[in-house]
Design a protein around this motif. Structure first.
Motif, PDB file in Angstrom:
ATOM      1  N   HIS A  42       7.677 110.369  80.168  1.00 34.99           N
ATOM      2  CA  HIS A  42       8.643 111.458  80.335  1.00 34.99           C
ATOM      3  C   HIS A  42       8.256 112.665  79.485  1.00 34.99           C
ATOM      4  O   HIS A  42       8.413 113.818  79.934  1.00 34.99           O
ATOM      5  CB  HIS A  42      10.049 110.975  79.994  1.00 34.99           C
ATOM      6  CG  HIS A  42      10.696 110.171  81.084  1.00 34.99           C
ATOM      7  ND1 HIS A  42      11.071 110.718  82.282  1.00 34.99           N
ATOM      8  CD2 HIS A  42      11.019 108.855  81.149  1.00 34.99           C
ATOM      9  CE1 HIS A  42      11.612 109.789  83.059  1.00 34.99           C
ATOM     10  NE2 HIS A  42      11.597 108.643  82.391  1.00 34.99           N
TER      11      HIS A  42
ATOM     12  N   VAL B 256      20.687 106.350  94.581  1.00 35.82           N
ATOM     13  CA  VAL B 256      19.899 107.391  93.918  1.00 35.82           C
ATOM     14  C   VAL B 256      19.671 108.524  94.915  1.00 35.82           C
ATOM     15  O   VAL B 256      19.418 108.271  96.102  1.00 35.82           O
ATOM     16  CB  VAL B 256      18.539 106.839  93.418  1.00 35.82           C
ATOM     17  CG1 VAL B 256      17.711 107.939  92.774  1.00 35.82           C
ATOM     18  CG2 VAL B 256      18.751 105.693  92.425  1.00 35.82           C
TER      19      VAL B 256
ATOM     20  N   GLU C  35      15.609 106.992  89.207  1.00 34.46           N
ATOM     21  CA  GLU C  35      16.015 108.305  88.710  1.00 34.46           C
ATOM     22  C   GLU C  35      16.031 109.306  89.864  1.00 34.46           C
ATOM     23  O   GLU C  35      15.148 109.308  90.732  1.00 34.46           O
ATOM     24  CB  GLU C  35      15.052 108.781  87.616  1.00 34.46           C
ATOM     25  CG  GLU C  35      14.998 107.831  86.408  1.00 34.46           C
ATOM     26  CD  GLU C  35      14.152 108.382  85.277  1.00 34.46           C
ATOM     27  OE1 GLU C  35      14.095 109.622  85.133  1.00 34.46           O
ATOM     28  OE2 GLU C  35      13.557 107.577  84.538  1.00 34.46           O
ATOM     29  N   ASP C  36      17.019 110.181  89.860  1.00 37.42           N
ATOM     30  CA  ASP C  36      17.153 111.181  90.923  1.00 37.42           C
ATOM     31  C   ASP C  36      15.935 112.100  90.968  1.00 37.42           C
ATOM     32  O   ASP C  36      15.430 112.552  89.925  1.00 37.42           O
ATOM     33  CB  ASP C  36      18.400 112.047  90.696  1.00 37.42           C
ATOM     34  CG  ASP C  36      19.702 111.312  90.962  1.00 37.42           C
ATOM     35  OD1 ASP C  36      19.652 110.156  91.432  1.00 37.42           O
ATOM     36  OD2 ASP C  36      20.772 111.893  90.696  1.00 37.42           O
TER      37      ASP C  36
END
Length: 488
Positions: A41, A417, A225-226
């Motif tokens: 990330h 999602v 995760e979107d």
């Protein structure tokens, strides 16, 4: 060195126990000695900060390198390559709306969507790319190693060469795991197909800026995760010869919880409601009895669609607009360009209803007719629609099972999602992807629906034009649940 039980170099490996085991091991590897998810990330955010993307709407007449055909009004690239936007007249007698016309993207060339895989410390890793697309709501998303149209990789745009392309052309330089042509959105593309490929390499591969090696377990976590794992990555991942966690996990005969049922569904253990031969006959029957007539039309002859300075739009304001954008982006083969894009009116819903049948998870699939398909119908999710597009239609036109999905209690929702669609052609196109456990008494009650196991869907994904792009995304999402801790 790869085990000698592996298939020989250059031979497809679908169904190989060796490949199935390696994939399962990678699914369970939820961390990596190369890159942890926290580090990923940080890296991903740094790539986005170093390569900002600016996308602004422009008038259709201000497109650079594109022109409106003086006779048809079609939007065409000056090179004659990439794609064109034209009109399509559609007649489907049994459809809730039996006749309509619309703009559609005609992109006849076959692109390459490819993921390079390699073992590190005995665990299979995927080489994934942080790639910016003008239509992505958040700019950068996680993409395959290679994601390129023929016009891009033959450098019609006169930009930089596509990294790692040499592994996916000709004989390549590795073991071919998956290689199949698959369709894309049949409502917005006219007969578009891309080559979905996975290539296993043993040689050292230079790690270029903007790329990272991740295990399948890590990619699966990112699928939670979107707007992170893009559509092209999802379709390639779905085409892996995936047998789930079953090869590594002994399953108790009486354990009929969700996770064991999913493992049996992925691995082919246990029975299925219908055989693959029955499914193939059913698909052929739907394709044979469905009357679908399409005719390409000039863009300037569409009924109820009007061209303004900034868009071609439906008179109701529903469905989608055809817009133009100017793009300034770092990290791309070309840094500045403009292009037309399809901009949907709202967020859609894409969902599988799933049910445990004799201890094996089944998904309810829909043989859906769409005007842009090469062969009439493909297997789609249980629900695939943009709900607001049905607000003006009679109740009987509302998609089956939509309300069951939208009204499902939290304990029956296994995956929920928001994911983006193709950011290279669609502007801020997003769908809420859901996997919802059906009420046990749910039965399709309609000849265009069938219960299928995940293993059966993966088996059909070895072939072209059976499973549509939205269902392939959901297959990847189902796979992502298989490596999670056991659920009830």
């Amino acid at each position: 060195m790869t085990d000698l039980s592996a298939p020989p170099v250059g031979q497809p490996a679908a169904g190989s126990p060796f490949i199935a085991t390696k994939i399962a091991e990678s699914v369970y590897a939820r961390d990596s000695t190369l890159t942890g998810l926290d580090e990923f990330h940080r890296w991903f955010g740094d790539v986005a900060r170093r390569s900002p993307c600016e996308v602004r709407p422009i008038p259709l007449d201000d497109l650079v390198g594109w022109h409106s055909d003086p006779v048809t009004g079609d939007l065409v690239h000056d090179s004659g390559r990439f794609f064109r936007v034209e009109g399509l007249d559609v007649h489907i007698p049994d459809h809730p709306v039996p006749r309509w016309n619309q703009p559609i993207i005609n992109q006849s060339e076959i692109g390459i969507l490819g993921i390079l895989v390699k073992e590190f410390d005995g665990v299979l890793h995927c080489l994934m790319q942080a790639k910016v697309e003008p239509g992505n709501v958040n700019g950068f998303q996680l993409s395959p190693t290679v994601q390129a149209t023929r016009s891009n990789y033959t450098r019609v745009h006169r930009g930089r060469a596509v990294p790692y392309l040499e592994y996916f052309l000709g004989q390549g330089r590795g073991r071919l795991i998956t290689d199949v042509r698959q369709s894309e959105q049949g409502s917005w593309f006219y007969r578009k197909r891309n080559r979905n490929m996975v290539v296993w390499v043993e040689e050292d591969v230079e790690l270029l800026d903007g790329f990272r090696w991740l295990t399948l377990g890590q990619v699966h976590q990112l699928l939670g995760e979107d707007d992170l794992v893009n559509m092209d990555a999802r379709t390639v991942l779905s085409c892996l010869p995936f047998s789930g966690a079953a090869p590594l996990t002994p399953l108790a005969a009486g354990d009929e919880g969700f996770h064991p049922a999913l493992a049996r569904s992925c691995g082919g253990a246990g029975g299925s409601r219908h055989t693959v031969d029955d499914i193939l006959r059913w698909i052929t029957e739907v394709r044979s009895r469905s009357e679908v007539t399409t005719a390409r039309l000039p863009l300037n002859r569409l009924d109820r669609w009007h061209r303004t300075e900034y868009a071609v739009t439906h008179e109701t304001g529903r469905f989608f607009d055809l817009v133009a954008v100017d793009v300034l982006a770092g990290g791309r083969e070309v840094k500045h360009w403009s292009q037309p894009m399809i901009k949907p009116c709202d967020t859609g819903v894409v969902a599988f209803l799933v049910k445990r049948i004799d201890g094996v998870l089944h998904a309810l699939v829909h043989a859906l007719v769409e005007p842009g398909y090469l062969d009439v119908a493909e297997l789609s999710p249980t629900v695939q629609c943009t709900p607001v597009n049905f607000d003006h239609l009679p109740a009987e036109a509302r998609p089956m099972f939509l309300d069951e999905v939208l009204n499902a209690p939290p304990e029956r929702i296994r995956y929920d999602v928001v994911l983006s669609e193709e950011g290279g052609r669609f502007f801020h196109a997003r769908n809420r992807y859901m996997i919802v456990e059906a009420e046990q008494e749910t039965e399709p009650g309609h000849p265009d629906f069938r219960w299928m196991t995940v293993h059966q869907l993966v088996e059909l994904l070895r072939h072209s034009h059976y499973v549509n792009i939205q269902a392939r995304s959901l297959v990847a999402c189902l796979h992502s649940l298989s490596g999670q801790p056991s659920a009830a």
